[in-house]
Design a protein around this motif. Structure first.
Motif, PDB file in Angstrom:
ATOM      1  N   SER A   1     -81.669  41.744  32.826  1.00  0.00           N
ATOM      2  CA  SER A   1     -80.645  41.006  33.576  1.00  0.00           C
ATOM      3  C   SER A   1     -79.532  41.943  34.022  1.00  0.00           C
ATOM      4  O   SER A   1     -78.993  41.812  35.128  1.00  0.00           O
ATOM      5  N   ASP A   2     -79.184  42.918  33.167  1.00  0.00           N
ATOM      6  CA  ASP A   2     -78.183  43.921  33.545  1.00  0.00           C
ATOM      7  C   ASP A   2     -78.666  44.740  34.738  1.00  0.00           C
ATOM      8  O   ASP A   2     -77.890  45.077  35.632  1.00  0.00           O
TER       9      ASP A   2
ATOM     10  N   THR B   1     -68.227  52.347  44.721  1.00  0.00           N
ATOM     11  CA  THR B   1     -69.113  51.314  44.182  1.00  0.00           C
ATOM     12  C   THR B   1     -69.695  51.783  42.858  1.00  0.00           C
ATOM     13  O   THR B   1     -70.390  52.798  42.801  1.00  0.00           O
ATOM     14  N   SER B   2     -69.387  51.070  41.798  1.00  0.00           N
ATOM     15  CA  SER B   2     -69.859  51.469  40.468  1.00  0.00           C
ATOM     16  C   SER B   2     -70.257  50.247  39.661  1.00  0.00           C
ATOM     17  O   SER B   2     -69.883  49.120  39.975  1.00  0.00           O
ATOM     18  N   PHE B   3     -71.036  50.508  38.621  1.00  0.00           N
ATOM     19  CA  PHE B   3     -71.447  49.465  37.680  1.00  0.00           C
ATOM     20  C   PHE B   3     -71.243  50.005  36.281  1.00  0.00           C
ATOM     21  O   PHE B   3     -71.860  51.006  35.910  1.00  0.00           O
ATOM     22  N   ASN B   4     -70.359  49.379  35.544  1.00  0.00           N
ATOM     23  CA  ASN B   4     -70.030  49.816  34.191  1.00  0.00           C
ATOM     24  C   ASN B   4     -69.625  51.290  34.166  1.00  0.00           C
ATOM     25  O   ASN B   4     -70.024  52.046  33.280  1.00  0.00           O
ATOM     26  N   GLY B   5     -68.839  51.688  35.162  1.00  0.00           N
ATOM     27  CA  GLY B   5     -68.322  53.043  35.193  1.00  0.00           C
ATOM     28  C   GLY B   5     -69.237  54.082  35.811  1.00  0.00           C
ATOM     29  O   GLY B   5     -68.854  55.248  35.927  1.00  0.00           O
ATOM     30  N   GLN B   6     -70.440  53.689  36.225  1.00  0.00           N
ATOM     31  CA  GLN B   6     -71.368  54.641  36.836  1.00  0.00           C
ATOM     32  C   GLN B   6     -71.449  54.405  38.340  1.00  0.00           C
ATOM     33  O   GLN B   6     -71.735  53.288  38.779  1.00  0.00           O
ATOM     34  N   ASN B   7     -71.198  55.466  39.123  1.00  0.00           N
ATOM     35  CA  ASN B   7     -71.330  55.358  40.571  1.00  0.00           C
ATOM     36  C   ASN B   7     -72.799  55.166  40.927  1.00  0.00           C
ATOM     37  O   ASN B   7     -73.668  55.855  40.387  1.00  0.00           O
ATOM     38  N   VAL B   8     -73.052  54.269  41.847  1.00  0.00           N
ATOM     39  CA  VAL B   8     -74.441  53.942  42.149  1.00  0.00           C
ATOM     40  C   VAL B   8     -74.829  54.230  43.598  1.00  0.00           C
ATOM     41  O   VAL B   8     -76.004  54.085  43.958  1.00  0.00           O
TER      42      VAL B   8
END
Length: 415
Positions: A69-70, A130-137
């Protein structure tokens, strides 16, 4: 049966049976109060071990479900940002098409270019932030992310996020070849109009067709030729690449190949002003060589060839001239293709993880059902055992009382 005092066998038998009944009653009570028929390893050693393994697997599967789900959330975050990047790129393309119109002045194009640069800056900002939980994606700084989607080691899915979509990372896969003015190619010795046989012009090994009396005719022929058709393309066009052309400010032709590789334009002639590629240049230092037998206007004794390799990016692109606007259009088309492919991959990833979640849920449900069969109490059976134990307990107590009273009857023999 002998009458004895020291050993009351009937009482011992009744006590033994009563103890068994008490154990049965205790077990039934524990099962009914906990809902489990296996409350400790002593109840069923093998069943307890199997049940504990199932508990481990079920916990791992449920967490893997959450992990998947994450992954979907990450993909949705990136896809949403890519949608905004696409909107900005489309806006830049519209402005580039506007600037390529010959009715605009240099000051008009300068004003248009100001907006173009803002859109390109926004593309870079979105990619960088744009990041998710601190990680650039989206800026290429995060290569692969591995998601644990199973209860055991090695049950993973890896998502590739190594393709950055900043302005300086997009639109670079475009090769360009440009010619000087072709006016003389369509003018005969008396100053009249000369016609060119375009079947003698080839791009990446694919010949054009028809005749041309102007540079615009050549542009139209290039833009109407299907260079990707398998039957027609015996040349070197890379898979997925596209070719387009436009007039440039000098009266020549700009040829763009989006999708990789090198665009090769060949035109046989005597390497004079009547050769399509005579004096041609490219953004990466294209060369003019001779040696093949294709012919456009000349006697077939030589070939003019210009090669342009992919280079550059959206960064630094502008719409200050017709040529630069057309170049930016080609690069935007390549960028849109890249972003579209990225978005498509993210959509496919979401579908894959959704399928993974469905599989994990089914596995967890099946293991839970199997575990229930092993460890959960059957209330119908346990209540029957409880009733049985209650009756046996009462009967046992009554019988024990009777057995304990038997020695007293020996006193009657002594009276």
């Amino acid at each position: 049966m002998a009458l004895v005092i020291n050993t009351n066998v009937s009482s011992l038998t009744a006590q033994s049976n009563l103890n068994k009944t008490q154990s049965m009653l205790s077990k039934a009570t524990e099962a009914l109060s906990s809902g489990l028929k296996i409350n400790s390893a002593a109840d069923d050693a093998a069943g307890y071990a199997i049940s504990q393994r199932f508990t481990t697997q079920i916990g791992g599967l449920n967490q893997a479900n959450s992990n998947a789900s994450d992954a979907i959330s990450l993909a949705q975050t990136a896809e949403s940002a890519l949608s905004q990047i696409t909107s900005n790129l489309q806006a830049v393309r519209d402005l580039a098409v506007q600037s390529a119109n010959g009715t605009y002045t240099s000051s008009d194009r300068s004003a248009i270019n100001t907006t173009v640069q803002q859109y390109l800056s926004e593309v870079t900002r979105i990619a960088n932030q744009t990041s998710f939980n601190g990680q650039n994606v989206l800026n290429g700084s995060t290569s692969d992310i591995t998601f644990q989607v199973g209860a055991n080691v090695g049950q993973t899915i890896t998502v590739d996020l190594g393709s950055g979509v900043r302005a300086d990372q997009l639109g670079g896969n475009v090769a360009e070849a440009s010619t000087n003015s072709l006016a003389s190619a369509f003018t005969n010795a008396t100053g009249g109009t000369s016609t060119v046989d375009m079947s003698k012009i080839s791009i990446d090994g694919v010949a054009l067709s028809g005749t041309a009396s102007s540079a615009q005719d050549v542009v139209d022929a290039i833009n109407s030729t299907d260079f990707t058709a398998t039957a027609a393309n015996s040349g070197t066009l890379p898979s997925g690449a596209t070719i387009s052309a436009s007039l440039n400010a000098s009266g020549g032709i700009d040829i763009f190949q989006s999708g990789g590789g090198t665009v090769d334009v060949k035109d046989t002639g005597s390497l004079d002003t009547n050769s399509l590629a005579a004096g041609a240049t490219s953004g990466t230092g294209g060369t003019i060589t001779a040696g093949t037998t294709l012919s456009v206007l000349g006697d077939g004794s030589a070939t003019a060839e210009v090669s342009g390799a992919a280079s550059g990016s959206l960064s630094g692109g502008n719409v200050l001239t017709v040529s630069s606007a057309n170049e930016l259009i080609a690069r935007i088309d390549q960028a849109l293709s890249t972003v579209s492919t990225f978005s498509s991959n993210l959509g496919a990833i979401q579908n894959r993880f959704q399928s993974t979640i469905s599989t994990l849920t089914a596995q967890s449900d099946n293991l839970t059902s199997a575990q229930s069969t092993i460890q959960d109490a059957n209330f119908a059976s346990e209540t029957a055992d409880l009733s049985k134990a209650n009756v046996l307990q009462q009967a046992g107590i009554s019988v024990l009382a009777t057995a304990n009273s038997q020695p007293q009857q020996i006193l009657k023999l002594l009276q």
